[in-house]
Design a protein around this motif. Sequence first.
Motif, PDB file in Angstrom:
ATOM      1  N   ASP A 141       0.826  -1.211   0.000  1.00  6.59           N
ATOM      2  CA  ASP A 141       0.000   0.000   0.000  1.00  6.59           C
ATOM      3  C   ASP A 141       0.859   1.260   0.000  1.00  6.59           C
ATOM      4  OD1 ASP A 141      -2.409  -1.333  -0.112  1.00  6.59           O
ATOM      5  OD2 ASP A 141      -2.628  -1.450   2.065  1.00  6.59           O
ATOM      6  N   ALA A 142       1.979   1.235   0.719  1.00  7.31           N
ATOM      7  CA  ALA A 142       2.873   2.393   0.704  1.00  7.31           C
ATOM      8  C   ALA A 142       3.517   2.559  -0.665  1.00  7.31           C
ATOM      9  CB  ALA A 142       3.943   2.235   1.782  1.00  7.31           C
ATOM     10  N   PHE A 191       0.878   3.841  -3.193  1.00  6.17           N
ATOM     11  CA  PHE A 191       0.550   5.243  -2.945  1.00  6.17           C
ATOM     12  C   PHE A 191       1.631   6.150  -3.510  1.00  6.17           C
ATOM     13  CE2 PHE A 191       1.081   8.984  -0.134  1.00  6.17           C
ATOM     14  CZ  PHE A 191      -0.125   9.618  -0.391  1.00  6.17           C
ATOM     15  N   TRP A 192       2.883   5.879  -3.170  1.00  6.21           N
ATOM     16  CA  TRP A 192       3.964   6.765  -3.609  1.00  6.21           C
ATOM     17  C   TRP A 192       4.272   6.618  -5.091  1.00  6.21           C
ATOM     18  CZ3 TRP A 192       5.278  10.982  -1.301  1.00  6.21           C
ATOM     19  CH2 TRP A 192       5.056  11.109   0.070  1.00  6.21           C
ATOM     20  N   ARG A 240      -5.426   5.267  -3.736  1.00  5.52           N
ATOM     21  CA  ARG A 240      -4.491   4.608  -2.820  1.00  5.52           C
ATOM     22  C   ARG A 240      -4.330   5.346  -1.496  1.00  5.52           C
ATOM     23  NH1 ARG A 240      -4.886  -0.126  -4.237  1.00  5.52           N
ATOM     24  NH2 ARG A 240      -3.484  -0.435  -2.461  1.00  5.52           N
ATOM     25  N   PHE A 256      -3.349   3.358   2.082  1.00  2.00           N
ATOM     26  CA  PHE A 256      -2.057   3.743   2.654  1.00  2.00           C
ATOM     27  C   PHE A 256      -2.223   4.244   4.082  1.00  2.00           C
ATOM     28  CE2 PHE A 256       0.696   7.501   3.472  1.00  2.00           C
ATOM     29  CZ  PHE A 256       1.864   6.805   3.768  1.00  2.00           C
ATOM     30  N   SER A 311       7.636   7.767   5.636  1.00  2.00           N
ATOM     31  CA  SER A 311       6.396   7.011   5.791  1.00  2.00           C
ATOM     32  C   SER A 311       6.582   5.833   6.735  1.00  2.00           C
ATOM     33  CB  SER A 311       5.911   6.503   4.428  1.00  2.00           C
ATOM     34  OG  SER A 311       5.631   7.573   3.561  1.00  2.00           O
ATOM     35  N   SER A 345       5.144   5.662  10.927  1.00  2.00           N
ATOM     36  CA  SER A 345       3.977   4.776  10.967  1.00  2.00           C
ATOM     37  C   SER A 345       3.814   4.159  12.347  1.00  2.00           C
ATOM     38  CB  SER A 345       4.110   3.679   9.904  1.00  2.00           C
ATOM     39  OG  SER A 345       5.199   2.815  10.199  1.00  2.00           O
TER      40      SER A 345
END
Length: 657
Positions: A391-392, A395-396, A402, A406, A494, A498
Amino acid sequence: MTFTAPSFAPGATLSGDGVEFAVYSRDAARVDLCLFDNEGEKELARLAMGRGENGFHRVFVEGATAGTRYGFRADGVYSPDHGLWFDPAKLLVDPYARELDRRFVHDGRLAVFGAETADIVPKAIVTRDRPVAVKPPLFRPGGFVYEVAVRAFTMLHPDVPETMRGTVGALAHPAVLAHLKRLGVDAVELMPITAWIDERHLPPLGLSNSWGYNPIALMALDPRLVPGGMKELADTVAALRAEGIGTILDLVFNHSGESDRHGATLSMRGLDNLTYYRHVPDRPGELINDTGCGNTIAGEHPVVRQLVLDSLGHFVRHAGVDGFRFDLATILGREADGFSARAALLSEICADPLLKDRVLIAEPWDIGPGGYQLGNFPAPFLEWNDRFRDDARLFWRGDSHRLGPFVTAFAGSADIFSRHGGTETRSVNFLAAHDGFTLADLVSHAVKHNEANGEDNRDGHNENHSWNNGEEGATTDGMVLSARRADVKALLSSLFLSRGTIMLTAGDEGGRSQDGNNNAYCQDNAITWMHWDRLDDGLIEHAAMLSAIRKRFPALGDTAFLTGEGDVEWLTLAGAPMTVADWEAPFAGTLLVLLKTPDRQQKRTVRLAIAINRTHGEQALALPPPEGRDWVSLLAANQPPTGSLPARMVEIFVENY
């Protein structure tokens, strides 16, 4: 399954007047103990072992001492179609061997019936029991795990003496400790350091296994990595502990290097194949391959469960390690009807007096039916969270829709870890690991480049959710290099900001590359060795700052799920509450996260503002009015906000009182 646990210790037990040897084999007609000279070359004696009713074969050798070299031979029916592999020409390594006199080397004779192997098989060494003081683990959930391939990590370190490079002992060198302390590492997770053998297809290619995920002896350290044996490991664990750093061992209890039907006979296969490995029901000659490595260790069998528990206890008792990461851990929970969180082995690990307070980390999948079990392991197991990773990355990379996935992962993956009534995340968040692209390669390669592995680039994952910022691989284009560096910084931010436990693979803090190889297990060379002189010190400093921020503000590493009742606010960069439309916009890529947290520096509760901008353009930023004196940037030397957030960036602010 009826089995009576023995009243004696399996393996080699040293006493005042000799050594008792004990090994399990239900089906062997005869098991012999073979004793060797001090060089492990000449067989000095072959002694028949007495068989007990519980399946153990035992013999006491009066006058034997610590340092005695030995192995076993098992005779009986040889019928692979019936799962029986008894061959007295094969010297077999004790599954309870604590030390070996040499490394394993692949040889074709290991798979040929009747071919003598005593000259090529390592000999087990009788050791004297030297327990250490067992202390509570330093590492706690929410901390920072640093994944290390011991050999690759130190082979090129300029300050480590050449005689120490590539060994566990090198981790205790002052220069290495200084790097770990600079990063604020809470625990090193050592990729396998127990004895392994190369996969049989590697030697003809001139390659060798550099990761160690192909074990033979489950508690014997590999002489290549730990030439000083258990004392070297214990001394290194103590040196790391003195600096506030715990040690987690990555262990493999899901398969062995004896591989499939065409593999080697080295230990468990030759002693009792039907006990140690899982087979297709009613087809005992067919191995179950839920691991993708040719065989699957039978973790449901009492003998195997005891071997696993004894192996774990061995490393706690004799090295003082903080805990363990379990490779393909779903195998540990597999029983006749599939995976169960209440499987006997998992339950026994959690209840064992010596293990119940250790750090336990599961890789929660295998390739068998129902093998993906993320979120389903019993507490206190932490779990590698590949959903956070993917997911990270997505997203990026800029994929659509997304932002929500994320942020859910960023906040601790409550959707996964609360479904069995959990109130805390057990996620180990990571962006890259040993298996796959390095973090720098993730933003530099749209596709894998595994040609050096000798399999025509067929091996390794094809879908990596990666991107190259406009040019594939190595480049001198300054704009491309700048974009890649910005992406690595944003990804690191990120991860470190987290919620839950985080893991970083060694070198990713400094831009380490494997030239796009995403399956570098067979590259024990400059492809995987860490080039310390090429690391980006600016990136390292960025990671170190993020780590210090994480330690300063407990909310970042907290494992309790966010409730939205005073602990967090989700805002736009303009400072307004996020709406459904904001969350669901196809290419939503900006967010302001407002957290309430203790501040260990200001010694009071404060608000943190984490501003995220994945777009390729600068965005206006309006922080909420401060409750204290002002907002200051933690990544920009406590400077006040500028009113904008640069492209591809994560920034973090704190209220200054």
